[in-house]
Scaffold this motif. Structure first.
Motif, short mmCIF file in Angstrom:
data_model
loop_
_atom_site.label_atom_id
_atom_site.label_comp_id
_atom_site.label_asym_id
_atom_site.label_seq_id
_atom_site.Cartn_x
_atom_site.Cartn_y
_atom_site.Cartn_z
N GLY A 77 0.80 -1.21 0.00
CA GLY A 77 0.00 0.00 0.00
C GLY A 77 0.84 1.27 0.00
N ARG A 78 2.04 1.18 0.55
CA ARG A 78 2.93 2.35 0.58
C ARG A 78 3.30 2.80 -0.83
N TRP A 79 3.26 1.90 -1.80
CA TRP A 79 3.58 2.28 -3.19
C TRP A 79 2.65 3.39 -3.68
N TYR A 80 1.42 3.40 -3.15
CA TYR A 80 0.44 4.38 -3.61
C TYR A 80 0.57 5.72 -2.90
N GLN A 81 1.64 5.87 -2.12
CA GLN A 81 2.01 7.17 -1.60
C GLN A 81 3.27 7.71 -2.26
N GLN A 82 3.81 6.93 -3.18
CA GLN A 82 5.02 7.32 -3.89
C GLN A 82 4.65 8.05 -5.18
N SER A 83 5.66 8.57 -5.83
CA SER A 83 5.43 9.21 -7.12
C SER A 83 5.05 8.16 -8.16
N GLU A 84 4.50 8.64 -9.26
CA GLU A 84 4.08 7.72 -10.33
C GLU A 84 5.25 6.91 -10.85
N GLU A 85 6.42 7.53 -11.04
CA GLU A 85 7.58 6.79 -11.54
C GLU A 85 8.02 5.70 -10.57
N GLN A 86 8.03 6.01 -9.29
CA GLN A 86 8.43 5.02 -8.30
C GLN A 86 7.46 3.85 -8.25
N ARG A 87 6.16 4.17 -8.26
CA ARG A 87 5.16 3.11 -8.20
C ARG A 87 5.23 2.22 -9.44
N GLN A 88 5.36 2.85 -10.60
CA GLN A 88 5.48 2.08 -11.83
C GLN A 88 6.70 1.16 -11.78
N ARG A 89 7.77 1.65 -11.22
CA ARG A 89 8.99 0.84 -11.11
C ARG A 89 8.78 -0.31 -10.13
N PHE A 90 8.17 -0.04 -8.99
CA PHE A 90 7.91 -1.10 -8.01
C PHE A 90 7.02 -2.19 -8.62
#
Length: 397
Positions: free
Chosen positions: A219-232
């Motif tokens: 769920g923490r991925w959805y507090q990151q930037s779009e680039e970070q979440r896409q990478r994760f």
């Protein structure tokens, strides 16, 4: 990422009318349509039983891959339940009472409305996916207080290590049978010969607890930037699939039965993808969760590229009212089947007795498409009503 880009991403990936993350709703909506397909199969193609794992020599390819497609549903539901729990907590709301209430309501719904909808009777209490999601929420209510590294280790151990427990078995009547049936081995808690209402565990608990824990951490991925979440999402998805290729390709670990070269290439592919769902093997979860991560990434990118696409809104509408659609489609199937029995005589023999059925899986697909179209508008209406309503009970649907 600049502030402007962050704002742009937020506006593209969230529905302003619902305050929800569209890519998550679209993912839910997509697997709910696959769930509908599988439940139509269970209603009108029950005479063609599928085992777990499937017997490929007795399962025609259309049925095999339709069932394989439906395998995606439960892991996505459970994982995204964990994601949603984390996001709920980040709004400053107490998570423990939320999970305890939601989990309890889900278990109650499984035992009442959901269970009756399957056969229109109450002879056997089937404890299935809604039951196990409810139990997972109850356990997450306690476990989320632990440090994140501890949750990560526990989640990975449960998902990756529970296959080591397969040799442990208890016969009915032995000490530990009830507990082990709930935790790991699918079976009857009360057999039909032992009680007026039999009780069967269809979804053993242990690996699903691991899945909801991993979802909560993700769920923490959805507090990151779009680039970070896409990478994760991309890295996690491909890592899961690469691990699957290694473990399954070499028959190292993670599945009940090894795959073998079959008489045809198609049958060999079916054998390679023939995974155990009850309980979900490591290979089963690597495939389904790996593809889920890649699909979430693709759906998010689609929402950014063309946010006005009609298909995206349709999926998001289905995903915004998941429990309402779940109960609605089960009772729609029960009603339609009951009406059909008034016109046609049972034509198939099943383990449940004579039933009315179709002759080919293609009919299952056609019925599922027509039913999805018919149920879309009431589901969309309820999703909007749910967002506008101040009645608390509506939120559970």
């Amino acid at each position: 990422m600049t502030t402007a880009n962050v704002a742009l991403h937020t506006s593209l990936n969230k529905s302003p009318s619902r305050g929800r993350i569209n890519s998550i709703d679209m993912m839910r909506g997509l697997v709910m349509l696959m769930m509908l397909l599988d439940h139509v199969r269970e209603r009108v193609l029950l005479h063609l039983q599928v085992s777990d794992p499937m017997e490929i020599s007795q399962t025609e390819p259309g049925l095999f891959f339709s069932r394989l497609l439906a395998h995606w549903c439960a892991p996505v539901f459970v994982f995204l339940t964990g994601v949603s729990a984390y996001l709920y907590q980040q709004k400053g709301r107490p998570l423990t009472p939320f999970l305890l209430k939601r989990g309890g309501v889900l278990i109650l719904l499984e035992m009442t409305l959901v269970n009756f909808s399957w056969l229109g009777s109450y002879n056997t209490l089937y404890l299935q996916v809604i039951w196990v999601i409810g139990l997972c929420m109850l356990l997450l209510a306690l476990l989320h207080h632990l440090p994140r590294p501890v949750l990560a280790v526990l989640g990975l151990l449960l998902v990756g290590g529970h296959n080591l427990l397969t040799p442990i078995q208890f016969a009915p009547g032995e000490t530990g049978y009830w507990l082990w049936t709930i935790l790991h081995d699918r079976g009857f808690l009360l057999a039909p010969s032992e009680a007026a209402i039999a009780v069967k565990i269809s979804y053993p608990l242990l690996p699903w607890v691991g899945v909801i824990l991993l979802g909560y951490l993700a769920g923490r991925w959805y507090q990151q930037s779009e680039e970070q979440r896409q990478r994760f999402l991309s890295r996690t998805g491909w890592l899961a699939l690469a691990t699957l290729m290694l473990l399954r390709g070499l028959n190292l670990y993670g599945e009940t039965l090894d795959w073998q070269v079959q008489p045809t290439l198609l049958m060999t592919m079916m054998d390679l993808l023939n995974f155990t769902k009850y309980p979900p093997s490591l290979d089963f979860l690597l495939l389904t969760l790996g593809l889920m991560c890649l699909a979430l990434r693709a759906l998010e990118r689609a929402a950014m590229t063309n946010p006005a696409a009609r298909w995206q809104q349709v999926l998001a509408d289905f995903g915004a009212a998941p429990m309402f659609f779940y109960i609605l489609h089960l009772y729609a199937l029960l009603l339609l089947y009951s009406l059909a029995l008034l016109v046609f005589a049972p034509n198939q023999q099943t383990a449940y007795g004579p039933m009315l059925g179709v002759s080919h899986v293609g009919w299952v697909w056609l019925i599922a498409v027509l039913l999805a179209a018919a149920l879309y508008w009431p589901t969309r209406w309820f999703a909007g009503f749910k967002q506008r309503s101040h009645w608390r009970w509506v939120r559970y649907f």
